[in-house]
Design a protein around this motif. Structure first.
Motif, PDB file in Angstrom:
ATOM      1  N   ASP A  37       1.972  23.632  10.086  1.00  0.00           N
ATOM      2  CA  ASP A  37       0.509  23.683  10.090  1.00  0.00           C
ATOM      3  C   ASP A  37      -0.003  25.015  10.609  1.00  0.00           C
ATOM      4  OD1 ASP A  37       0.004  20.238  11.194  1.00  0.00           O
ATOM      5  OD2 ASP A  37       0.672  21.068   9.305  1.00  0.00           O
ATOM      6  N   GLY A  38       0.647  25.544  11.629  1.00  0.00           N
ATOM      7  CA  GLY A  38       0.107  26.675  12.379  1.00  0.00           C
ATOM      8  C   GLY A  38      -0.203  27.890  11.534  1.00  0.00           C
ATOM      9  N   ASN A  39       0.713  28.272  10.642  1.00  0.00           N
ATOM     10  CA  ASN A  39       0.490  29.474   9.853  1.00  0.00           C
ATOM     11  C   ASN A  39      -0.682  29.322   8.895  1.00  0.00           C
ATOM     12  OD1 ASN A  39       2.566  30.944  11.041  1.00  0.00           O
ATOM     13  ND2 ASN A  39       4.089  30.230   9.571  1.00  0.00           N
ATOM     14  N   GLN A  40      -0.788  28.176   8.251  1.00  0.00           N
ATOM     15  CA  GLN A  40      -1.935  27.955   7.368  1.00  0.00           C
ATOM     16  C   GLN A  40      -3.236  27.922   8.163  1.00  0.00           C
ATOM     17  OE1 GLN A  40      -2.041  25.983   3.529  1.00  0.00           O
ATOM     18  NE2 GLN A  40      -0.446  24.634   4.320  1.00  0.00           N
ATOM     19  N   ASN A  41      -3.223  27.257   9.301  1.00  0.00           N
ATOM     20  CA  ASN A  41      -4.438  27.188  10.114  1.00  0.00           C
ATOM     21  C   ASN A  41      -4.885  28.581  10.549  1.00  0.00           C
ATOM     22  OD1 ASN A  41      -4.228  24.448   9.820  1.00  0.00           O
ATOM     23  ND2 ASN A  41      -3.582  24.035  11.921  1.00  0.00           N
ATOM     24  N   LYS A  42      -3.920  29.403  10.907  1.00  0.00           N
ATOM     25  CA  LYS A  42      -4.223  30.790  11.292  1.00  0.00           C
ATOM     26  C   LYS A  42      -4.868  31.537  10.128  1.00  0.00           C
ATOM     27  CE  LYS A  42      -0.621  33.425  11.584  1.00  0.00           C
ATOM     28  NZ  LYS A  42       0.652  34.027  12.069  1.00  0.00           N
ATOM     29  N   LEU A  43      -4.324  31.341   8.942  1.00  0.00           N
ATOM     30  CA  LEU A  43      -4.855  31.996   7.747  1.00  0.00           C
ATOM     31  C   LEU A  43      -6.290  31.549   7.475  1.00  0.00           C
ATOM     32  CD1 LEU A  43      -4.480  33.647   5.093  1.00  0.00           C
ATOM     33  CD2 LEU A  43      -3.591  31.528   4.066  1.00  0.00           C
ATOM     34  N   LYS A  71      -3.409  16.621   6.855  1.00  0.00           N
ATOM     35  CA  LYS A  71      -3.755  17.132   8.183  1.00  0.00           C
ATOM     36  C   LYS A  71      -4.364  18.529   8.079  1.00  0.00           C
ATOM     37  CE  LYS A  71      -1.688  17.976  12.749  1.00  0.00           C
ATOM     38  NZ  LYS A  71      -0.412  17.946  13.534  1.00  0.00           N
ATOM     39  N   ILE A  72      -3.780  19.356   7.196  1.00  0.00           N
ATOM     40  CA  ILE A  72      -4.312  20.707   6.978  1.00  0.00           C
ATOM     41  C   ILE A  72      -5.703  20.632   6.354  1.00  0.00           C
ATOM     42  CG2 ILE A  72      -3.972  22.848   5.661  1.00  0.00           C
ATOM     43  CD1 ILE A  72      -0.908  22.284   5.996  1.00  0.00           C
ATOM     44  N   ARG A  73      -5.871  19.722   5.405  1.00  0.00           N
ATOM     45  CA  ARG A  73      -7.199  19.538   4.804  1.00  0.00           C
ATOM     46  C   ARG A  73      -8.233  19.168   5.873  1.00  0.00           C
ATOM     47  NH1 ARG A  73      -6.503  15.902  -0.687  1.00  0.00           N
ATOM     48  NH2 ARG A  73      -4.849  17.109  -1.708  1.00  0.00           N
TER      49      ARG A  73
END
Length: 305
Positions: free
Chosen positions: A91-97, A131-133
């Motif tokens: 999750d972390g890398n996408q959330n950062k992006l 969760k990312i959504r």
């Protein structure tokens, strides 16, 4: 915020199969899109990166894992749309992006998805995507979530001449009578090119698909195209899958079994179910779209053209 007529699109994960399909489709529409691709420095000399350069793609050195949120914000300056086509394991890398995209006033983000539709709890991998959504929605980041159904190349059985027993390619799941939505990989990019430039799809989920079929129908077409009989391949019931999952298989096996249980046994991956969960039907949005038929795809899969 950018004030131009063309959409500037930055793609992450462009060199993968899904990402490259998207790049090639966008490159066919130079009147609509300016394409940038975030590429690791270690990948700069790969043939596919040179292909992108030849298509007019601007290569941006970077790494989703290695870049900080601040460095990503700089690279997203004047970008309208961010598409992530990497595997959504963390999750972390996408959330950062996506936080970087919000701070850079990006107009739309498309997280890594491009797979079958399923409700919460159907499979762990889908729950990661959901969760990312939810993170995107809670942070009020403009988005489009794109589901692409089951990739047709993964539905067809492997030819007997292929060495090795893939968890998907030589196994038949369930009764074979459950419908599942499918999309040819090369058409994923075409759908994305339509969807991301469409104001109707902003802050929406879109179900893209060529059609729906049962596994029984797919394997019958495979037999017709190849002349092979696949009845000797392993037949797995719902109980077989549940038993394997209880035994704690490796990540890839668990992932594939959960996907197959959801799409081919539970019947989660239908257009009707996707729409009931709030998705827009891409074939309704784009009635001029000409889908690939399963027999045409089978000829491509088995090299019979």
């Amino acid at each position: 915020m950018a004030s131009h007529t063309k959409h500037i699109v930055l793609l992450v994960g462009s060199t993968g199969k899904t990402g490259s399909s998207i790049v090639r489709a966008l490159a066919k529409l130079p009147e609509k899109y300016v394409i940038k691709a975030l590429v690791r420095r270690s990948s700069m000399d790969k043939p596919i990166v040179q292909e992108f350069r030849n298509l007019g793609v601007e290569i941006v050195p970077g790494d989703l894992a290695g870049d900080t949120q601040e460095s990503l914000e700089t690279k997203l300056n004047n970008v309208d749309i961010v598409i992530n086509a990497t595997i959504p394991v963390e999750d972390g890398n996408q959330n950062k992006l996506f936080l970087a995209a919000k701070n850079a006033s990006v107009k739309r983000v498309v997280p890594s998805d491009f797979g079958p539709s399923a409700p919460p709890g159907a499979m762990k991998y889908q729950d990661t995507k959901l969760k990312i959504r939810q993170f995107i929605i809670e942070n009020e980041i403009p988005y489009t979530f794109i589901q692409a159904g089951w990739l047709t190349s993964l539905l067809f059985p492997q030819s007997h001449s292929v060495v090795g027993n893939s968890p998907m390619g030589k196994q038949f799941y369930g009764s074979g009578k459950v419908k599942t939505a499918y999309t040819a990989l090369e058409r994923v990019g075409e759908f994305v090119a339509r969807i991301i430039g469409d104001p109707r799809t902003l802050n929406q989920t879109v179900q893209a698909y060529d059609g729906e079929a049962t596994l029984e129908e797919v394997w019958t077409i495979a037999s017709k195209v190849t002349g092979e009989n696949f009845d000797d391949y392993t037949r797995l019931s719902a109980e077989d899958i549940e038993s394997t999952l209880r035994d704690g298989p490796d990540f890839l096996t668990a992932l594939l079994f959960e996907y197959n249980r959801s799409a081919l046994i539970r019947g989660d991956n239908t257009v009707e179910n996707a729409v009931s969960l709030g998705a827009l039907d891409a074939r309704v949005l784009y009635p001029d779209y000409v889908p690939l038929g399963l027999e045409e795809v089978a000829k491509q899969v088995y090299g019979k053209n």
